[in-house]
Design an enzyme around this catalytic site. Sequence first.
Site, PDB file in Angstrom:
ATOM      1  N   SER A  54     -57.853  17.334  51.675  1.00  0.00           N
ATOM      2  CA  SER A  54     -56.730  18.158  52.054  1.00  0.00           C
ATOM      3  C   SER A  54     -55.384  17.439  52.117  1.00  0.00           C
ATOM      4  O   SER A  54     -54.348  18.094  52.105  1.00  0.00           O
ATOM      5  CB  SER A  54     -57.002  18.785  53.417  1.00  0.00           C
ATOM      6  OG  SER A  54     -57.093  17.792  54.415  1.00  0.00           O
ATOM      7  N   SER A  86     -60.828  13.944  53.301  1.00  0.00           N
ATOM      8  CA  SER A  86     -59.478  14.451  53.038  1.00  0.00           C
ATOM      9  C   SER A  86     -58.413  13.388  52.838  1.00  0.00           C
ATOM     10  O   SER A  86     -57.296  13.709  52.455  1.00  0.00           O
ATOM     11  CB  SER A  86     -59.038  15.388  54.168  1.00  0.00           C
ATOM     12  OG  SER A  86     -59.623  16.662  53.982  1.00  0.00           O
ATOM     13  N   LYS A 121     -48.472  14.020  56.744  1.00  0.00           N
ATOM     14  CA  LYS A 121     -49.225  15.253  56.521  1.00  0.00           C
ATOM     15  C   LYS A 121     -48.830  16.265  57.585  1.00  0.00           C
ATOM     16  O   LYS A 121     -48.729  15.911  58.772  1.00  0.00           O
ATOM     17  CB  LYS A 121     -50.724  14.930  56.614  1.00  0.00           C
ATOM     18  CG  LYS A 121     -51.651  16.089  56.261  1.00  0.00           C
ATOM     19  CD  LYS A 121     -53.114  15.641  56.384  1.00  0.00           C
ATOM     20  CE  LYS A 121     -54.081  16.696  55.889  1.00  0.00           C
ATOM     21  NZ  LYS A 121     -55.482  16.240  55.975  1.00  0.00           N
TER      22      LYS A 121
END
Lengths: 95, 479, 488
Positions: free
Chosen positions: C156, C180, C76
């Site tokens: 996310s 997330s 990420k």
Amino acid sequence: MALDRATVERIAALARIDIAGEERDALAGELSAILGWVETLNEVDTEDVAPMTSVGGHKLPWRDDVAGDGGYPDRVLANAPDAVGAFFAVPKVVE
Amino acid sequence: MSVLIEGRDGVWEYAIGLEVHAQVASSAKLFSGAPTAFGAEPNTQVSLVDAAMPGMLPVINRVCIEQAVRTGLGFGGAIARHSVFDRKNYFYPDLPQGYQISQYTQPIVSGGSVEIPGRTVRITRLHLEQDAGKSVHDRDPDRTLIDLNRAGVALMEIVSEPDLRSPEEAAEFLTRLRALLRWLGTCDGNMQEGSLRCDANVSVRRPGAELGTRTEIKNLNSIRFLREAIEYEGQRQVEVIDGGGEIEQETRLFDPDRGETRAMRTKEDAHDYRYFPDPDLLPLELDEDFIEAIRAAMPELPEARRDRFVEELGLSDYDADLLTAERARADYFEAAASGRDAKQAANWVAGDLLGRLNREGLEIEAAPIPAAGLGELVDLIADGTLSGRMGREVFDAMWETGKSAAAIVEERGLKQISDTGALEALVDELLAREADKAAEYRGGRTKLLGFFVGQVMKATGGKANPKLVNELLRAKLEE
Amino acid sequence: MRDLGLADIRAGLAEGAFSAVELVEDRLAALEAAGELNAVVTPMPDRALEAARAADARRAAREPALPLDGVPVAVKDLFCTEGVRTTASSAMLGGFVPPYESTVTANLIGAGAVLAAKTNLDEFAMGSSTATSHFGPAVNPWKAKDDPRPRAPGGSSGGSAALVAASVVPAALGTDTGGSIRQPAAFCGIVGLKPTYGRCSRWGIVAFASSLDQAGPMTRSVRDAAIMLAAMAGHDPKDSTSAREPVPDFEAALGGGVKGLRIGVPREYRVDGMPEELDALWREGAAWLEEAGAEIVDISLPHTHYALPAYYIVAPAEASSNLARYDGVRYGLRSPAEVVEEQYARTRRAGFGAEVRRRVLIGTYVLSAGYYDAYYTKAQRVRRLIARDFEQAFGKVDAVLTPTAPTAAFPLGEKMDDPIAMYLNDVFTVPASLAGLPAVSLPAGLDGEGLPLGLQLIGRPFDEETVFRTAAALEAAAGFDAEPEFVR
């Protein structure tokens, strides 16, 4: 709690975010809706409940007083949008 | 002592509180491993944490905690077993995180006091916080330059109650507090380098009345500026009130060139700091053992040492004060006085040594005469080897050459003549030669004693024991 | 090589069935072919191949194999990677190249992993759709049966979830503040675990909300999640909130079974408007565990309803302060102005997208003078009550079973104009976040439209082992083997 335009302006100034005039009313509406929603918390009796500011029970760790870091201004300044010598530079600040 | 300000219709009294920012004596910063030394090249003492790079996190320095506790114990404050680091949020180019980590609602030390002549000044609190970086405004025509070397250095903010009643008292308080910090070794007290700075909260009121509205004078970096700024600000406030105006609570800056304070350009929102507990840190918990270990290792504090100098060593209040103004001074004195007459040693340290250091602008640590060496000099005077006057000559020679007192006495043949027989012969010869003056003396002009003493000293090259010469002359002249 | 899991890679490399370079080249090609997912912000092919060659060299030199030798991992783009730009999917950090490596990615590198790409996310991890990204929305590899519209991968950590779900990489790193990792895992039909707060170091992860942020693995199996977490976790002296807990052998816990475990089913999670098929799946999950020998216990977590509003005070408050460092002075975007104050306002306007601005403003407001107690302190008190609910529940049960998200993946672009509707995605994940508890989402079935649905297991602090072993039992019972259209 309904936020008015003036409050939006005040918090935008505190947060240092330029919010265009026409956006302020829309934002006031959005933020008011969110605040109205979070205010459901007022239904909860929290008397005698201490605020929970951190998770977990361990002790704050301490570091030894050893100056072993720093000494790499090039790394510190590598991403600077503007620099003069080894200084960061910003527009003139008047006190 | 209180100093009152004359207003149009009556007098006003100062109410002054100080916020002292003392840089913690530590090798590394409060929350990072970057060094704290003064005067390094820009941005060389900056870690990624200090530059607030994304994802960087604070880890607290043990020594900074110890120094805060030591300082708190030094002024009799209560050490909090539980204190909290908060974020004070504001934007400034030399504040990399966009917040300062500080202690707002739960400081590490609460209460305590510092004595100044005639008053006990209450300490409100001491808390630990990060210093900001340095903004350089005068190096580039249209830019401000930022050096983060100071950013993240540990500061102790020490806040007093508004107990001070004159600019002089404020100066005295800061002097004593500075001496205490230096005494404890928790701050080097160097105001020129900014390790000690002070904000003054100043208000005026009718004597004994409720506190008036205060202004805050920021960043006073010398004791003289502190005194001048408060002096000016008190007068200014009285003039404003006399002119029918009101004092506005505001932040002011002192301009040393003009000797004036002026309001700072501040935004009306500047004071909404949105404090909240720093979620990157946990509460600081101190256990009793930790606090007790620091307490047990505390040096004797200045007041206790001063009292001991008076009571046990028989020093005058004046000398005791002077000799305990700095820990190094007191240590020097005690070393010099060890095993001999403390009052004599005190005379030499407080008089000749401090005088000479002062003239040459030196700290006592840099004195060319070691304490033990000064002690030997005192001994040589006490045992009659040297007269007081000769002692001064030897002192000067020790200072210049770094040699011991004994070596100088030997080298210069400075041994005092205390041989009664030899001196008696000299005296007899003198009185015979100056028979007229001797007669005058005996006729009542006793002032001539000084003349005879001087003659004997001259004849011995100053080495005659003056006390013995006096005695012999008196005996012979008054036979 | 598409379907290889971590254990398969370990075995394949050991047997010489393929080399790390072959594997990584193959996966880099897959990464390039997966462009339509918009899951990647910055590919790292050179660095990946270099790491693969190093893994092969180690093997050639007969050095002992590292736990993640040669395993391609997507990261990420919230983890700072030395020398590789790190954006948090924000214009604010567009060109930022960290001169440092986050602790978690450094741990993975040390374990032999091959970091292959930086993945798309909601800007500064604020969102549940990956649609607030400055680089445009990531796309879920799953589509509904009779609806061609592209779906949100959740957020996310949507880019990471999409790549794992599309079998481009076997594993990815996510971060979870309020859901997330778990919500995108559910939306994409994969396994995602948020460890106990303090289990993984936060050092070098762009901060969103410091008291909640936690890194975790996203994989296609519970076993792979266990292997990943073991490599990621551990005490870090650079993070004051990092726990000094030993890291157990999570993989060894997997075979433990659930016999004798008590699994709580909290009645408050049965919210209004929950789709019947989700409710059914939840009940089925409980039944599977019961069949496997666990005892199912009805429990109450009475303050559940208040978790989301408390979260939407605490997280923005911390974020408003954490994001203050993006001021255009030392790195990142600068929108020049004559006066520094104006430069701040312009920079932060230009650098932050609408959702980030919204949250920073909310956070600023709830911390401001006169409102702090009414909002922030109140929320932190409620947070304690939520944590206490769990403490009490864990007196009776060993783990808690809930749905992960209230719906399956929604079409891209939906809910974008209604922040609260978007926030409601996190209704089941936020309570464990506030309490700092470990929680995993695993795929348990498909809804009527053929979209994956996830179930969540929540455990006691630092008891990821029970979470893993329960998840392994659930995984075995669910037998989830559906594949997204993208892979087919």
